[in-house]
Design an enzyme around this catalytic site. Structure first.
Site, PDB file in Angstrom:
ATOM      1  N   GLY A 178       0.815  -1.215   0.000  1.00  0.00           N
ATOM      2  CA  GLY A 178       0.000   0.000   0.000  1.00  0.00           C
ATOM      3  C   GLY A 178       0.843   1.256   0.000  1.00  0.00           C
ATOM      4  O   GLY A 178       0.674   2.148  -0.843  1.00  0.00           O
ATOM      5  N   ASP A 179       1.779   1.335   0.916  1.00  0.00           N
ATOM      6  CA  ASP A 179       2.651   2.508   1.002  1.00  0.00           C
ATOM      7  C   ASP A 179       3.526   2.654  -0.243  1.00  0.00           C
ATOM      8  O   ASP A 179       3.648   3.740  -0.811  1.00  0.00           O
ATOM      9  CB  ASP A 179       3.559   2.392   2.237  1.00  0.00           C
ATOM     10  N   LEU A 180       4.143   1.563  -0.648  1.00  0.00           N
ATOM     11  CA  LEU A 180       5.090   1.646  -1.764  1.00  0.00           C
ATOM     12  C   LEU A 180       4.379   1.883  -3.084  1.00  0.00           C
ATOM     13  O   LEU A 180       4.903   2.577  -3.966  1.00  0.00           O
ATOM     14  CB  LEU A 180       5.933   0.374  -1.823  1.00  0.00           C
ATOM     15  N   ALA A 183       3.734   5.540  -3.185  1.00  0.00           N
ATOM     16  CA  ALA A 183       4.990   6.252  -3.431  1.00  0.00           C
ATOM     17  C   ALA A 183       5.352   6.222  -4.904  1.00  0.00           C
ATOM     18  O   ALA A 183       5.712   7.248  -5.493  1.00  0.00           O
ATOM     19  CB  ALA A 183       6.106   5.636  -2.591  1.00  0.00           C
TER      20      ALA A 183
END
Length: 387
Positions: A178-180, A183
């Site tokens: 999710g984060d990557l 990003a």
């Protein structure tokens, strides 16, 4: 005139001259800003004097005073310690932003810092500024003000419903998908906005979210659902549209086989000594094999359990069938392919000593962007930057 000589030297720092102010923390924002830094941008990481980025304490393990989690996403940056809620901190932050090309932030919508550094107001005040805003769910909708956490994004976006064994519980992806994902899409957004600024002279607000980025990565899962209305279920390591294409058990572990066409299927059957499987009408075409996934998997497992991982991998690779062992990180970083790529680089940390990092995975004319400086200590460059 631009140099069009293909033999002319190319820089492995294509963003040299770009200035980035990073007001973000945790993972998505810092990973995006680290990518800009890897590509040569001057990235100023602004942190609160009391503790700084929370990931500095997300350990063990630690190397020096900081957790390895923080060390993973903050190299090639400079750290400035500012209290953004104080008048002095706001004044100094605006002094940095006024000289910046890009601002990265992941303030929670409606928070005090989000109001103090409103992205629309910033682009009006600094017309050439590109602002990257990363959030949990995006700028509209009933969940727009919710905080962003990778685990929550994986659950809400459907990723966990697709991950795990069919008869087991939902499983989080091992990486922070999710984060990557957010990003990476944010990086694309910023770079394209900088290209447009070259034409128009104007920056803009670029926003993406953990939720949106995961939906964009559904790809064939989403189109399959749209076409049929059938809700897909977990397949373990299996593929929704290809069989055999998953992990299989050998006598001493697991390995993967990836059969992408019918020619490879026939070759696989010959190599494992099961030519009759290729002649079975239930398995003749990929669509048949997908329809009879369970029966075929049981047949293949019965045969593959009789050999070792190394034995099957050697046999199938020699026969041209895509195959691989399932490597641990220790095996990955000891592998000659990893060494030959030169993607693991070492930099000297002022406290921790030698620090190994996985460098940027793109090369320019054969030159990989270097890990130039270690992740900074909290406020290490405050005097240098503000002086």
């Amino acid at each position: 005139m631009p140099d069009t000589d293909p033999a002319a030297p190319r820089s492995a720092r294509p963003l040299h001259g770009i200035k980035v102010v990073d007001l973000s923390k945790i993972l998505a924002g810092p990973y995006a800003s680290m990518t800009f830094a890897d590509l040569g941008a001057d990235v100023i990481k602004v942190e609160h004097p009391d503790g700084g980025d929370p990931t500095r304490q997300w350990g063990p393990p630690f190397q020096g005073p900081d957790a390895t989690y923080y060390l993973a996403t903050n190299r090639n940056k400079r750290s400035v310690a500012l209290d953004l809620k104080s008048e002095e901190g706001q004044r100094e932050a605006h002094r940095l932003i006024a000289e910046a090309d890009v601002l990265v932030e992941n303030f929670r919508p409606g928070s005090g810092l989000q109001r103090l550094f409103d992205r629309t107001a910033l682009t009006e005040r600094y017309p050439r500024l590109v602002v990257l805003h990363l959030s949990a769910y995006g700028d509209q909708g009933p969940l727009r003000d919710e905080p962003g956490y990778d685990m929550i994004a994986q659950a809400m976006s459907g990723l966990m419903s697709l991950t795990g064994e069919p008869d087991g519980p939902p499983v989080k992806a091992g990486l922070a998908a999710g984060d990557l994902g957010a990003a990476l899409f944010g990086i694309i957004g910023v770079l394209s906005a900088l290209v447009e600024r070259d034409r128009t002279g104007l920056g803009q607000c670029v926003s993406t979210s953990l939720y949106e980025s995961q939906l964009a990565l559904h790809i064939n899962w989403a189109t399959g659902y749209f076409a049929t209305g059938e809700v897909p279920s977990r397949l373990g390591s299996g593929h929704p549209n290809l069989v055999p294409y998953q992990a299989y058990p050998a006598s001493d572990g697991h390995f993967v086989i990836a059969v992408g066409n019918n020619e490879l299927w026939g070759r696989l059957c010959e190599l494992i000594g099961r030519p009759e499987l290729a002649d079975d009408p239930r398995y003749a075409l990929n669509r048949d094999r997908v329809a009879h996934r369970a029966e075929l998997t049981a047949e293949l497992e019965r045969t593959l359990r009789t050999g070792t991982v190394a034995g099957w991998c050697a046999l199938l690779a020699e026969g041209g069938v895509p195959v691989a062992p399932i490597q641990t990180l220790a095996e990955v970083y000891a592998h000659p392919q990893t060494r030959e790529l030169g993607i693991v680089q070492e930099v000297e940390h002022p406290v921790a000593g030698p620090l190994r990092q996985v460098a940027f995975p793109v090369s320019y004319q054969g030159n990989r962007p270097a890990v130039r400086t270690a992740p900074p200590l909290l406020g290490e460059h405050t005097d240098e930057v503000l002086g």
